[in-house]
Design a protein around this motif. Sequence first.
Motif, short mmCIF file in Angstrom:
data_model
loop_
_atom_site.label_atom_id
_atom_site.label_comp_id
_atom_site.label_asym_id
_atom_site.label_seq_id
_atom_site.Cartn_x
_atom_site.Cartn_y
_atom_site.Cartn_z
N MET A 118 0.84 -1.20 0.00
CA MET A 118 0.00 0.00 0.00
C MET A 118 0.87 1.24 0.00
N ASN A 119 0.28 2.35 -0.40
CA ASN A 119 0.99 3.61 -0.51
C ASN A 119 1.40 4.11 0.88
N PRO A 120 2.69 4.30 1.13
CA PRO A 120 3.12 4.75 2.46
C PRO A 120 2.64 6.16 2.80
N GLU A 121 2.31 6.96 1.79
CA GLU A 121 1.83 8.32 2.07
C GLU A 121 0.46 8.31 2.74
N ASP A 122 -0.25 7.17 2.66
CA ASP A 122 -1.57 7.07 3.29
C ASP A 122 -1.48 6.63 4.75
N TYR A 123 -0.29 6.26 5.20
CA TYR A 123 -0.14 5.78 6.58
C TYR A 123 -0.16 6.98 7.53
N PRO A 124 -0.89 6.87 8.65
CA PRO A 124 -0.97 8.00 9.59
C PRO A 124 0.41 8.43 10.07
N SER A 125 0.59 9.71 10.25
CA SER A 125 1.88 10.24 10.70
C SER A 125 2.12 9.90 12.16
N THR A 126 3.38 9.98 12.56
CA THR A 126 3.77 9.73 13.94
C THR A 126 3.10 10.74 14.86
N PRO A 127 2.57 10.30 16.02
CA PRO A 127 1.93 11.25 16.94
C PRO A 127 2.88 12.36 17.37
N GLU A 128 2.30 13.41 17.96
CA GLU A 128 3.08 14.56 18.40
C GLU A 128 4.24 14.13 19.29
N LYS A 129 5.37 14.80 19.13
CA LYS A 129 6.54 14.49 19.93
C LYS A 129 6.88 15.62 20.90
N THR A 130 6.06 16.64 20.95
CA THR A 130 6.34 17.76 21.84
C THR A 130 6.26 17.31 23.29
N ALA A 131 7.34 17.42 24.01
CA ALA A 131 7.36 17.02 25.41
C ALA A 131 6.70 18.11 26.26
N VAL A 132 5.74 17.71 27.06
CA VAL A 132 5.05 18.67 27.92
C VAL A 132 5.70 18.68 29.30
N TYR A 133 6.18 17.52 29.76
CA TYR A 133 6.74 17.40 31.11
C TYR A 133 8.18 16.87 31.03
N PRO A 134 8.97 17.09 32.07
CA PRO A 134 10.38 16.69 32.04
C PRO A 134 10.55 15.17 31.82
N ALA A 135 11.50 14.83 30.96
CA ALA A 135 11.75 13.41 30.66
C ALA A 135 12.56 12.78 31.80
N PHE A 136 12.45 11.46 31.91
CA PHE A 136 13.24 10.72 32.89
C PHE A 136 13.60 9.35 32.32
N ARG A 137 14.53 8.67 32.96
CA ARG A 137 15.01 7.37 32.49
C ARG A 137 14.92 6.33 33.59
N ILE A 138 14.67 5.08 33.16
CA ILE A 138 14.61 3.93 34.06
C ILE A 138 15.38 2.79 33.41
N SER A 139 16.08 2.01 34.20
CA SER A 139 16.78 0.87 33.63
C SER A 139 15.75 -0.10 33.05
N ASN A 140 16.10 -0.71 31.93
CA ASN A 140 15.20 -1.66 31.30
C ASN A 140 14.74 -2.73 32.27
N GLU A 141 15.69 -3.25 33.03
CA GLU A 141 15.38 -4.34 33.97
C GLU A 141 14.36 -3.91 35.02
N ALA A 142 14.58 -2.72 35.60
CA ALA A 142 13.68 -2.24 36.66
C ALA A 142 12.29 -1.93 36.11
N LEU A 143 12.22 -1.33 34.92
CA LEU A 143 10.92 -0.99 34.34
C LEU A 143 10.15 -2.25 33.99
N LYS A 144 10.81 -3.20 33.38
CA LYS A 144 10.18 -4.46 32.99
C LYS A 144 9.61 -5.17 34.22
#
Length: 381
Positions: A118-144
């Motif tokens: 199918m035509n890739p131009e018809d695929y919905p665009s990626t949702p908004e990426k504007t960060a509203v709140y401060p980003a944070f990180r978690i180890s993969n193991e702990a989050l899982k």
Amino acid sequence: MNKVIFHIVQSELLRALQLVSRTVVANNPVPILSGIYVSAELQQLMLIAGNAVSRIQYRIPVERNGCEIVQPGSVVVPAKYLLEWVRKLPPGVVTFEVSSAFLVTVRSGAAVCRIGGMNPEDYPSTPEKTAVYPAFRISNEALKRAIQQVAFAVSTSESRPVLTGVHCQVSNTALRLSASDSIRLAIGQAPIQRESETDAEVPPFIVPGKVLYDFSKMIPDTKEMTRIVVCSQQIRLQTEQLEAHLMLLLGTYPSVDRIIPSEFATEMVVSTSGFLEAIERVTLMSGEGNPVKLDSTCAKTVQFASRTAEIGEVFEEVPVRDLSGEAVSVCFNGKYMTDIVRAIDSTHLAVRFSGKSSPILLQPAGCPDSQYLLTPIRTHA
């Protein structure tokens, strides 16, 4: 004439397809969302799939795992057919070609398959990426681990939509997860690293439980970190190669802290594995619909019992390492208790009782960050 887009090792392509296809809904009313967006770029191969509540992107860098981009391009391919064809290909290099009419040719050695794309131009665009709140990180193991320790307790009933989600609270040092179906409550916690020293707070948010649990199974078992960004209506989670956009549930989650008992009439510490195995055996013989009765009349053991008309009576005894307070006799749903104890990652388990009708509190011994509540079953006995 077909143009070659990329070559890639079969095992790496299969892994990528298996991950992103988790979000593809069969018979989607939007036909293009039944497909996987494949984009061959100069520096990477990107696969994207999604539905109304989640979107998954998986990135494969060039010259890694046998990935070589010959000519950039993109196409949307029906997920079911592409996944099943690649799954059955022998190990080796897969060549992916696309014609000007979006006809996709996937070949490996003498095996050749042609799929209408199918035509890739018809695929919905990626949702908004504007960060509203401060980003944070978690180890993969702990989050899982944190997700999988609470997600079992989310409600499957749509009568209270917010209870089908996992409630998340972010402090300066930790992410706290809560899930409840009104009978069980599970609370877990994982340490975080803030990306900035700003005092701006991240407000509590609710993530659909099933979607979050599915994402936990995609998180790689590595020591790397997952980056989390909370926006107004969605949450974005990023690992080295994986990115998930999950829509948030709207509504007010009930205050769970007020139902956690603070005083206890009886407390015990038992072996987690022994406690679990005994409950599993009693529940297996009595059936999931029949209550399991717990008695602590003896200082050295706790007894489980259940009675059914079809089988009769089932008894189990489990040694108790520590026991204090009054003798207790309480009934509960065996399956629900089994789900809780299976989620507890600790050698020993603390079980606390506030009364025959009050919630039972379970925690890994010596770990106050994780808490589990189970509402007893009232009986006439």
